[in-house]
Design an enzyme around this catalytic site. Sequence first.
Site, mmCIF file in Angstrom:
data_model
loop_
_atom_site.group_PDB
_atom_site.id
_atom_site.type_symbol
_atom_site.label_atom_id
_atom_site.label_comp_id
_atom_site.label_asym_id
_atom_site.label_seq_id
_atom_site.Cartn_x
_atom_site.Cartn_y
_atom_site.Cartn_z
ATOM 1 N N ARG A 140 0.836 -1.210 0.000
ATOM 2 C CA ARG A 140 0.000 0.000 0.000
ATOM 3 C C ARG A 140 0.869 1.258 0.000
ATOM 4 O O ARG A 140 0.543 2.247 -0.662
ATOM 5 C CB ARG A 140 -0.946 -0.026 1.206
ATOM 6 C CG ARG A 140 -2.065 1.001 1.107
ATOM 7 C CD ARG A 140 -3.115 0.824 2.168
ATOM 8 N NE ARG A 140 -2.635 1.183 3.495
ATOM 9 C CZ ARG A 140 -3.364 1.080 4.611
ATOM 10 N NH1 ARG A 140 -4.619 0.605 4.550
ATOM 11 N NH2 ARG A 140 -2.869 1.418 5.783
ATOM 12 N N LYS A 154 -2.546 7.000 0.937
ATOM 13 C CA LYS A 154 -2.416 7.403 2.346
ATOM 14 C C LYS A 154 -1.450 8.584 2.410
ATOM 15 O O LYS A 154 -0.238 8.425 2.565
ATOM 16 C CB LYS A 154 -1.921 6.218 3.183
ATOM 17 C CG LYS A 154 -2.189 6.363 4.659
ATOM 18 C CD LYS A 154 -2.171 5.031 5.356
ATOM 19 C CE LYS A 154 -2.186 5.159 6.867
ATOM 20 N NZ LYS A 154 -3.369 5.810 7.423
ATOM 21 N N GLU A 165 -16.320 6.349 4.042
ATOM 22 C CA GLU A 165 -15.561 6.032 5.257
ATOM 23 C C GLU A 165 -15.463 7.285 6.115
ATOM 24 O O GLU A 165 -15.936 8.359 5.735
ATOM 25 C CB GLU A 165 -14.171 5.501 4.908
ATOM 26 C CG GLU A 165 -13.288 6.513 4.193
ATOM 27 C CD GLU A 165 -11.844 6.029 4.013
ATOM 28 O OE1 GLU A 165 -11.369 5.197 4.792
ATOM 29 O OE2 GLU A 165 -11.189 6.532 3.080
HETATM 30 C C1 LIG Z 1 -8.697 7.139 5.926
HETATM 31 C C2 LIG Z 1 -8.473 5.803 6.521
HETATM 32 N N1 LIG Z 1 -9.306 4.813 6.189
HETATM 33 C C3 LIG Z 1 -9.140 3.570 6.682
HETATM 34 C C4 LIG Z 1 -8.109 3.281 7.555
HETATM 35 C C5 LIG Z 1 -7.937 1.885 8.055
HETATM 36 O O1 LIG Z 1 -6.816 1.286 7.453
HETATM 37 P P1 LIG Z 1 -6.051 0.119 8.173
HETATM 38 O O2 LIG Z 1 -7.068 -0.890 8.545
HETATM 39 O O3 LIG Z 1 -5.098 -0.394 7.146
HETATM 40 O O4 LIG Z 1 -5.368 0.705 9.356
HETATM 41 C C6 LIG Z 1 -7.236 4.299 7.943
HETATM 42 C C7 LIG Z 1 -6.147 4.015 8.889
HETATM 43 O O5 LIG Z 1 -5.036 3.853 8.503
HETATM 44 C C8 LIG Z 1 -7.396 5.587 7.401
HETATM 45 O O6 LIG Z 1 -6.571 6.580 7.741
#
Ligand SMILES: Cc1ncc(COP(=O)(O)O)c(C=O)c1O
Length: 329
Positions: free
Chosen positions: A73, A175, A209
């Site tokens: 990722r 991210k 989300e």
């Molecule tokens: C915007 C966002 N969505 C979803 C997640 C959940 O991702 P993960 O389960 O890989 O931590 C995160 C956290 O990292 C996030 O910042």
Amino acid sequence: MAQFGTEFCDHIAIARFENDAWSASFIEPLKPLSLHPAAHVLHYASSCFEGFKAYRWEDGKARIFRLPGHVARMQKSAASMRLPVPDADLLSSMVIDLVASQIDNIPPPPSSLYLRPTLIGTLENIGAAAAPSSEATLFVLASPVGDYFDCGTATLKLLVEDQRARTTEQLGSTKTGGNYAAALGPTLDAKEQYGADQVLFCPDGDVQETGAANFLLISDEEIITKPLDSTFLHGMTRDSILRLAADNGYRINEKNITVDELLELVKTHEATLSGTAVCLFPVGSLVYHGDEIMVRDGRPGPNTVRLRKALQDVQCGQAPDTHGWLTEV
Ligand SMILES: Cc1ncc(COP(=O)(O)O)c(C=O)c1O
């Protein structure tokens, strides 16, 4: 334990990209970075990061949760920000070397060591708004963190935002810090106006989300969540929960839902946020157009508790790692 993200191990792993090549990586004492005021990241936000955890088991060894997935990722985020993409081997070995050097500083489960690889564009050029940063620094920061689950019966109140988006579609699954900057204003507004803990972004009615976690609906039979697309971050916790749920006989229903459908579904389904920091965190109510709507009876539901425990058991060595999610250090 200190508040999440405020305590750090005294070393980081670091590597640099210049002259079209990555340097070797080093473990160095934690100290402020030396950055030219013209550094690309400071002006044009060329950065990306990851967040995941390592656990120290009773055998004294550490286990990193879903390292290859997080490395992949990060590579995808780097490519999307047009930053130099670190080799998977380089980034993985930086993480593993840092964890190995910090094993004694990992608190026992369910506490853990939170790992934060970060990549920033360091090209010294304030005229490069429309050009990529050909120089970069990659570092991995480590932070001992406690357990969010301690909060017992706590639930979250979410504001359902059907106008503003969390970020652009182009960067939704990247991210990068700019996405969090974009979500900050709406999240603070929601806190001030409605006492909401987070905003559930549903631009044009499409349930996506929150600012830092994915959103799932769970009943005794099924999990409903948005299918992977470019609008939101593809959480590793989301993926892990869907796989564990399938193992446990739940139907996995990845489909787009509208706000109207959401408001019907929360009469029968538990709502939960998923993410590395919180694992699964139950949602107690939604605020929509000024009205507060309970999710079922407003209390944490049994399926959320059950699936959260199933994931935590794998992470902490209480259940077999049948999917090969753990990297031993
Ligand atoms: C915007 C966002 N969505 C979803 C997640 C959940 O991702 P993960 O389960 O890989 O931590 C995160 C956290 O990292 C996030 O910042």
